[in-house]
Design a protein around this motif. Sequence first.
Motif, PDB file in Angstrom:
ATOM      1  N   LEU A  59       0.836  -1.200   0.000  1.00 43.18           N
ATOM      2  CA  LEU A  59       0.000   0.000   0.000  1.00 43.18           C
ATOM      3  C   LEU A  59       0.874   1.255   0.000  1.00 43.18           C
ATOM      4  O   LEU A  59       0.601   2.217  -0.739  1.00 43.18           O
ATOM      5  N   ALA A  60       1.935   1.251   0.800  1.00 47.21           N
ATOM      6  CA  ALA A  60       2.842   2.402   0.839  1.00 47.21           C
ATOM      7  C   ALA A  60       3.575   2.572  -0.485  1.00 47.21           C
ATOM      8  O   ALA A  60       3.753   3.699  -0.975  1.00 47.21           O
ATOM      9  N   ASN A  61       4.000   1.469  -1.083  1.00 45.26           N
ATOM     10  CA  ASN A  61       4.691   1.550  -2.369  1.00 45.26           C
ATOM     11  C   ASN A  61       3.754   2.049  -3.472  1.00 45.26           C
ATOM     12  O   ASN A  61       4.151   2.831  -4.348  1.00 45.26           O
ATOM     13  N   GLN A 109      -2.051 -11.626  -3.669  1.00 40.51           N
ATOM     14  CA  GLN A 109      -1.386 -11.706  -4.960  1.00 40.51           C
ATOM     15  C   GLN A 109      -1.096 -10.324  -5.524  1.00 40.51           C
ATOM     16  O   GLN A 109      -0.018 -10.075  -6.079  1.00 40.51           O
ATOM     17  N   THR A 110      -2.035  -9.412  -5.360  1.00 40.96           N
ATOM     18  CA  THR A 110      -1.824  -8.048  -5.835  1.00 40.96           C
ATOM     19  C   THR A 110      -0.705  -7.363  -5.068  1.00 40.96           C
ATOM     20  O   THR A 110       0.130  -6.661  -5.649  1.00 40.96           O
ATOM     21  N   ALA A 111      -0.678  -7.585  -3.756  1.00 40.09           N
ATOM     22  CA  ALA A 111       0.397  -7.005  -2.933  1.00 40.09           C
ATOM     23  C   ALA A 111       1.758  -7.503  -3.383  1.00 40.09           C
ATOM     24  O   ALA A 111       2.723  -6.727  -3.475  1.00 40.09           O
ATOM     25  N   ASN A 113       4.814  -5.070  -4.808  1.00 37.27           N
ATOM     26  CA  ASN A 113       6.156  -5.051  -4.215  1.00 37.27           C
ATOM     27  C   ASN A 113       7.207  -5.586  -5.175  1.00 37.27           C
ATOM     28  O   ASN A 113       8.343  -5.095  -5.200  1.00 37.27           O
ATOM     29  N   ASN A 114       6.838  -6.560  -5.971  1.00 40.80           N
ATOM     30  CA  ASN A 114       7.782  -7.086  -6.957  1.00 40.80           C
ATOM     31  C   ASN A 114       8.080  -6.083  -8.072  1.00 40.80           C
ATOM     32  O   ASN A 114       9.106  -6.181  -8.749  1.00 40.80           O
ATOM     33  N   SER A 115       7.184  -5.109  -8.253  1.00 40.53           N
ATOM     34  CA  SER A 115       7.378  -4.120  -9.315  1.00 40.53           C
ATOM     35  C   SER A 115       8.333  -3.004  -8.907  1.00 40.53           C
ATOM     36  O   SER A 115       8.790  -2.236  -9.768  1.00 40.53           O
ATOM     37  N   MET A 116       8.647  -2.891  -7.623  1.00 44.69           N
ATOM     38  CA  MET A 116       9.406  -1.742  -7.156  1.00 44.69           C
ATOM     39  C   MET A 116      10.851  -1.688  -7.671  1.00 44.69           C
ATOM     40  O   MET A 116      11.342  -0.589  -7.976  1.00 44.69           O
TER      41      MET A 116
END
Length: 423
Positions: A217-219, A278-280, A284-287
């Motif tokens: 959520l923060a990312n 899964q969305t989370a 995070n994997n996209s960062m």
Amino acid sequence: MKITVVGLGYIGLPTAILFAKYGNKVTGVDLSPVMTANLNAGLIHIEEPGLTKDLNEALALGNFQASTTPVSADAYIIAVPTPNKDDLYKSCDTAYIESALTSFLSSLKKHDTIIVESTIAPRTMVDVVQPLIENEGFTVGEDIYLAHCPERVLPGNIMHELVHNPRIIGGITEKCTEKATAVYGAFVEGEIIKAQAGEAELSKLMENTFRDVNIALANELAKISYHLGIDALRVIEMANKHPRVNLHQPGPGVGGHCLAVDPYFVIAVAPEQSPLMQTAREVNNSMPAHVVAQVKAMMAEQDGNTVTLFGLTYKGNIDDIRESPAMEIKELLTESGFNVKAFDPHVISATLTGEEACEDSSLIVVLSDHSEFCEIPTNYTDKMRTQVIFDTKNTVQTVGEDVTYYNYGNLHQAKKQQQAVTI
């Protein structure tokens, strides 16, 4: 009590040493003969405050010995890695647990206790571990006592938290829970939470999944704020003034053996029921790619090609690079053609000094919140071709007056500047 601990990593070694320090005869088992020889000589292979002191105390008492093979004991503790499988949902690979268990099956006797500390997917104890024991002719709950007792500690404070944190004891049966409780009574002073094995498995996974979702959520907020030209860090600061709000901090991604791994163990056993998790993970994997995109935009304005990474670990003041987003960022930048140099005072393989890493660099990217990075010395930045810092951890507090500093709060200002240059 005689205790055999299989797996002498970040959790197994501190656990073994504490049992020994508190008067038990402990054999710590690892496949590496070099590691076990070093441990018997009082030398540890991981960075953890207090661990060397406690190891040498246990050795002096004659209560600890490292070995490459298990020995007969009253209690066996399994603390080996549980990586993700290379399948659709990155499910839990129990191969190391099965191997560890098999290594001492021939030594088992009636009324021994077996405890799995490794983080595992729900139903692993019932579907994987219990059958291996009962195939040897034992009845779990009567002949052998089996429990899952997950750790819940913070690297950098493990020795204190193993003793004082609440401990979940998840037995296959009530008798198993009682027997495992007696084992941890040797040193645990925190609350003992008695549970069923499945409850213990899922509870540990949800502790880390909770954090993963909130970091996502923060990312996502950081990306939204960048798009809208708003200070994400100021937004978080103000929102957290609400008495019932606690937004986490954005970063370069999520790493370590817990947050980046554990949610998949839940997702894999219930994919249709876990869309939020899964969305989370996707966010995070996209960062790392998001960070690399910002680096490329900043570097497009420079005439140099050298990028310096400050920090390779997944969190501050430790030496653990497992699943670290910094390592992925390093690889992506290298693949993009940048000359990448790294400085990390906690990672032995990062041999460059701060000055050497900054020489002729056009950008410092802070990826770990080490205390050493709170102040970036001018003798580092003076070596740079262009004095620019991108702090993805919001950890830098002091920089030289000639340094241009960006974090997720003012990153949108860099975007405006880049657009102005383009125009």
